[in-house]
Design a protein around this motif. Structure first.
Motif, mmCIF file in Angstrom:
data_model
loop_
_atom_site.group_PDB
_atom_site.id
_atom_site.type_symbol
_atom_site.label_atom_id
_atom_site.label_comp_id
_atom_site.label_asym_id
_atom_site.label_seq_id
_atom_site.Cartn_x
_atom_site.Cartn_y
_atom_site.Cartn_z
ATOM 1 N N LEU A 124 0.831 -1.213 0.000
ATOM 2 C CA LEU A 124 0.000 0.000 0.000
ATOM 3 C C LEU A 124 0.861 1.257 0.000
ATOM 4 C CD1 LEU A 124 -2.802 -1.097 2.497
ATOM 5 C CD2 LEU A 124 -2.999 -0.837 0.021
ATOM 6 N N ALA A 125 1.978 1.233 0.733
ATOM 7 C CA ALA A 125 2.887 2.381 0.734
ATOM 8 C C ALA A 125 3.501 2.586 -0.647
ATOM 9 C CB ALA A 125 3.986 2.174 1.788
ATOM 10 N N LEU A 126 3.806 1.476 -1.329
ATOM 11 C CA LEU A 126 4.334 1.558 -2.684
ATOM 12 C C LEU A 126 3.304 2.146 -3.644
ATOM 13 C CD1 LEU A 126 6.630 0.891 -4.681
ATOM 14 C CD2 LEU A 126 5.612 -1.391 -4.942
ATOM 15 N N LEU A 127 2.040 1.785 -3.455
ATOM 16 C CA LEU A 127 0.975 2.322 -4.307
ATOM 17 C C LEU A 127 0.831 3.830 -4.137
ATOM 18 C CD1 LEU A 127 -1.830 -0.382 -3.925
ATOM 19 C CD2 LEU A 127 -0.330 -0.001 -5.885
ATOM 20 N N ASP A 128 1.075 4.337 -2.919
ATOM 21 C CA ASP A 128 1.034 5.784 -2.693
ATOM 22 C C ASP A 128 1.917 6.506 -3.696
ATOM 23 O OD1 ASP A 128 -0.685 5.520 -0.606
ATOM 24 O OD2 ASP A 128 0.810 5.780 0.968
ATOM 25 N N THR A 129 3.124 5.981 -3.884
ATOM 26 C CA THR A 129 4.095 6.623 -4.769
ATOM 27 C C THR A 129 3.774 6.358 -6.240
ATOM 28 O OG1 THR A 129 5.795 6.324 -3.075
ATOM 29 C CG2 THR A 129 6.539 6.828 -5.300
ATOM 30 N N THR A 130 3.456 5.113 -6.549
ATOM 31 C CA THR A 130 3.229 4.738 -7.946
ATOM 32 C C THR A 130 2.005 5.433 -8.531
ATOM 33 O OG1 THR A 130 4.169 2.557 -7.483
ATOM 34 C CG2 THR A 130 2.901 2.794 -9.517
ATOM 35 N N LEU A 131 0.924 5.482 -7.759
ATOM 36 C CA LEU A 131 -0.324 6.080 -8.245
ATOM 37 C C LEU A 131 -0.419 7.568 -7.948
ATOM 38 C CD1 LEU A 131 -2.855 3.274 -7.250
ATOM 39 C CD2 LEU A 131 -1.608 3.568 -9.397
ATOM 40 N N ASP A 132 0.594 8.081 -7.212
ATOM 41 C CA ASP A 132 0.616 9.499 -6.857
ATOM 42 C C ASP A 132 -0.695 9.919 -6.186
ATOM 43 O OD1 ASP A 132 1.700 12.030 -6.619
ATOM 44 O OD2 ASP A 132 0.992 12.699 -8.599
ATOM 45 N N ALA A 133 -1.140 9.087 -5.248
ATOM 46 C CA ALA A 133 -2.396 9.359 -4.533
ATOM 47 C C ALA A 133 -2.278 8.815 -3.115
ATOM 48 C CB ALA A 133 -3.574 8.705 -5.249
ATOM 49 N N LEU A 186 3.247 -0.239 -12.259
ATOM 50 C CA LEU A 186 2.609 -1.189 -11.347
ATOM 51 C C LEU A 186 2.866 -2.625 -11.794
ATOM 52 C CD1 LEU A 186 0.880 -0.883 -8.796
ATOM 53 C CD2 LEU A 186 -1.141 -1.125 -10.230
ATOM 54 N N SER A 187 2.825 -2.852 -13.103
ATOM 55 C CA SER A 187 3.070 -4.197 -13.627
ATOM 56 C C SER A 187 4.504 -4.645 -13.360
ATOM 57 C CB SER A 187 2.783 -4.227 -15.128
ATOM 58 O OG SER A 187 1.432 -3.903 -15.383
ATOM 59 N N GLU A 188 5.449 -3.690 -13.371
ATOM 60 C CA GLU A 188 6.848 -4.022 -13.098
ATOM 61 C C GLU A 188 7.080 -4.268 -11.611
ATOM 62 O OE1 GLU A 188 9.272 -0.924 -14.579
ATOM 63 O OE2 GLU A 188 8.782 -1.272 -16.701
ATOM 64 N N GLN A 189 6.470 -3.440 -10.770
ATOM 65 C CA GLN A 189 6.734 -3.514 -9.330
ATOM 66 C C GLN A 189 5.985 -4.661 -8.657
ATOM 67 O OE1 GLN A 189 5.416 0.404 -8.405
ATOM 68 N NE2 GLN A 189 7.386 1.388 -8.814
ATOM 69 N N LEU A 190 4.763 -4.923 -9.114
ATOM 70 C CA LEU A 190 3.934 -5.968 -8.487
ATOM 71 C C LEU A 190 3.367 -6.867 -9.578
ATOM 72 C CD1 LEU A 190 2.018 -3.577 -6.057
ATOM 73 C CD2 LEU A 190 3.915 -5.070 -5.438
ATOM 74 N N PRO A 191 4.238 -7.646 -10.226
ATOM 75 C CA PRO A 191 3.775 -8.400 -11.399
ATOM 76 C C PRO A 191 2.731 -9.468 -11.100
ATOM 77 C CG PRO A 191 6.000 -9.061 -10.774
ATOM 78 C CD PRO A 191 5.653 -7.862 -9.933
ATOM 79 N N GLN A 192 2.818 -10.124 -9.934
ATOM 80 C CA GLN A 192 1.907 -11.239 -9.660
ATOM 81 C C GLN A 192 1.348 -11.175 -8.238
ATOM 82 O OE1 GLN A 192 4.289 -14.699 -10.560
ATOM 83 N NE2 GLN A 192 3.698 -14.671 -12.734
ATOM 84 N N ASP A 193 1.149 -9.987 -7.729
ATOM 85 C CA ASP A 193 0.649 -9.860 -6.365
ATOM 86 C C ASP A 193 -0.826 -10.243 -6.316
ATOM 87 O OD1 ASP A 193 -0.564 -8.270 -3.964
ATOM 88 O OD2 ASP A 193 1.605 -8.303 -3.616
#
Length: 584
Positions: free
Chosen positions: A99-108, A144-151
């Motif tokens: 979730l912390a990674l998504l903060d940065t990736t999605l800029d939200a 997102l596909s690169e950072q979390l390919p199969q989450d």
């Protein structure tokens, strides 16, 4: 003796107890038998409902097209990110890191959004899904596909969202969507009028769920069906010209209509709005700023205005038909700047006077004197009757909501004002002042009828039936009106358009008062409305009716200037289309 009595009482209590237990047992068995035998079907149904859940999937809305098949309202693909719960009672350290990674990736803000985090935790516990982010970009999707390919907790969902590619253009006709319980419905314009056609049919999904609501299996019972497409009479390239030449700082309406079949080729209303903004929630502050400009009023259909000098075409038609003045181009009168009636001066637009002037030139120069003279000899109800023949003061029949306006009569004033009609008010009515009010669309229909000989029902959809009603004005009077409107362009108030030698143009301008003239100095809201109306033909193209209304312009020349710019751009558009056809 005492011991014998005690011994005899013990078996009695046992017998009573056993009897009670037996009765209870029999009752339970009877009840179970009743439930299992008599109500077995009922509970079978209830049990199936507990584990089977029917849900619906939304269908893509149909598209709205212009007359040349250009997309006015369509659906664009979008990508959503959802959190798929795995059944943990709390989020693990790894999940919190995601979730912390998504903060940065999605800029939200996700991990810091308390409301969203509560939804994610509920989804995690119940093994359900919840949307994290809507409409992410291709770049964000790639990261997102690169950072979390199969989450297993991250779901990528593709769907469609309504999209208006021309943004504010023709927004009042197209309308917009509003959400109710996660569903979008048309709230205005064609989106509302044709909701049943555009909406399509929902899909049906049967889900098997466990005791805590987790999905075990899903089966699609019926696929969603896309809504039907709608083809309009609008020409978005013509609409773009109207949007361009009508300054954003001005308020008013601009209509281009085919007088032969009633097709609305363009309809502008200012201020306008971008329908795309309603596809996402907007804040109260944003809403307050928006409604302050009153952008949702379709000024072409729902706002009414005094006609001013355009009404002179009605007045002169009535005067000719009733024999008040002869239908003669050379019939003259003297204008000295005012007309005196009952001790009051009724002013011409030229306070210095036009001198000797004939009827046709009175229309061309917008001289009032001959019409005041007609006003002394004609009854207001007679004038109202002829206005109704031109379709004024009543709805045109277009499929969208519209106002009826008002053409005053004696009975109306008595009923609404509690007063008698005064003769001096008829003088004002002959030049389009007094209480009269009409919509710009009514004026477009009236001008079209002068050239076609029939009142046509305006239409916005290609497959609408063409409806015509004969205009009960004799041909020789209509010819006089056309000759007079020709003089408006050649040597009158619309002369700025005579530069277009290859366009056959007929016009009438109007400066319509909104209040007493002495109030003009108090602010722009007291200035007059400016009108420019007409009919024109370029080369062998279809003739068009043009109506421009500028609120509080102070002069008709503002509207005439817009018309001049429009005609120049219209010629370029038609020439470019002809060139494309020639080279095809």
């Amino acid at each position: 003796m005492r011991d014998n009595q005690l011994c005899s009482m013990v078996p009695q209590r046992i017998i009573i107890f056993c009897g009670i237990v037996g009765i209870i047992f029999i009752a339970i068995v009877a009840r179970l038998s009743y439930l299992q035998i008599n109500l077995s079907d009922y509970f079978l149904t209830r049990s199936q409902q507990n584990c089977l859940h029917i849900s619906h999937t939304h269908s893509a809305r149909g598209t709205i097209l212009d007359c040349r098949s250009k997309l006015l309202a369509t659906n664009r693909p979008r990508t959503l990110i959802a959190w798929a719960g795995s059944g943990n009672r709390t989020l693990t350290t790894d999940q919190q890191a995601i979730l912390a990674l998504l903060d940065t990736t999605l800029d939200a803000p996700i991990s810091t959004n308390n409301e969203l985090m509560l939804a994610i935790m509920r989804a995690e516990r119940n093994k359900k899904s919840t949307i994290i982010s809507t409409d992410i970009s291709a770049e964000q999707l790639g990261k997102l596909s690169e950072q979390l390919p199969q989450d297993c907790n991250i779901q990528i969902i593709s769907d469609f969202q309504r999209y208006y590619p021309y943004q504010t253009s023709a927004s009042h006709l197209l309308g917009y969507l509003g959400g109710i319980n996660a569903e979008n419905y048309g709230k205005m314009g064609l989106e509302k009028l044709l909701e049943d056609t555009l909406r399509g049919q929902k899909g049906t999904v049967l889900s098997i769920i466990d005791s805590i609501g987790r999905n075990i299996n899903q089966t699609i019972l019926q696929h969603a069906l896309t809504g039907g497409d709608i083809c309009t009479t609008l020409d978005i390239e013509l609409q773009a010209i109207c949007e361009h030449v009508f300054s954003p700082e001005l308020s008013g309406a601009f209509i281009i209509m085919n007088p032969l079949d009633g097709s609305i080729m363009s309809m502008l209303s200012r201020p306008n709005f971008d329908p795309n903004i309603f596809l996402q929630p907007i804040s109260q502050d944003e809403w307050n700023v928006l409604i302050e400009k009153k952008p949702f009023l379709n000024r072409g259909l729902n706002a009414t205005y005094p006609m001013g000098s355009i009404f002179k075409l009605v007045t002169i038609s009535a005067a000719f038909k009733e024999g008040i003045v002869p239908c003669d181009m050379h019939y003259t009168t003297t204008c000295k700047g005012y007309y005196k009636f009952c001790g009051r001066k009724y002013w011409c637009n030229n306070h210095y006077g036009h001198g000797q002037i004939n009827i046709a030139q009175s229309i061309a120069d917008s001289c009032n004197i001959i019409f005041f003279n007609i006003g002394r000899k004609i009854d207001i109800d007679t004038l109202a009757y002829y206005a109704s023949l031109f379709g004024l003061g009543k709805r045109t029949g277009i499929s969208l909501p519209e106002s009826s306006g008002l053409i005053p009569t004696r009975a109306w004033k008595k009923a609404c004002k509690g007063e008698s009609w005064w003769p001096g008010e008829t003088l004002s009515a002959t030049i389009g002042q007094s209480f009269n009010s009409v919509t710009p669309l009514q004026v477009a229909r009236m001008i079209s009828a002068i050239f076609t000989g029939y009142l046509v029902k305006p239409r916005i959809l290609v497959d609408e039936a063409i409806e015509k009603k004969p205009l009960e004005i004799p041909l020789h009077i209509r010819k006089f009106l056309k000759r007079s409107m020709k003089r408006v362009v050649r040597c009158g108030t619309g002369s700025r358009l005579k530069r277009f030698k290859d366009i056959k143009m007929y016009a009438k301008t109007s400066t319509a008062q909104t209040s007493a003239l002495e109030k003009r100095v108090l602010g722009g809201q007291y200035l007059e409305h400016g009108w420019f109306v007409g009919n024109f033909t370029y080369k062998d193209h279809t003739p068009l009716t043009i109506v421009i209304l500028v609120e509080h312009a102070g002069s008709a020349q503002v509207a005439a200037s817009i018309a001049q710019k429009f005609v120049g751009e219209y010629k370029k558009l038609m020439d470019s289309r002809a060139q494309v056809v020639a080279t095809a």
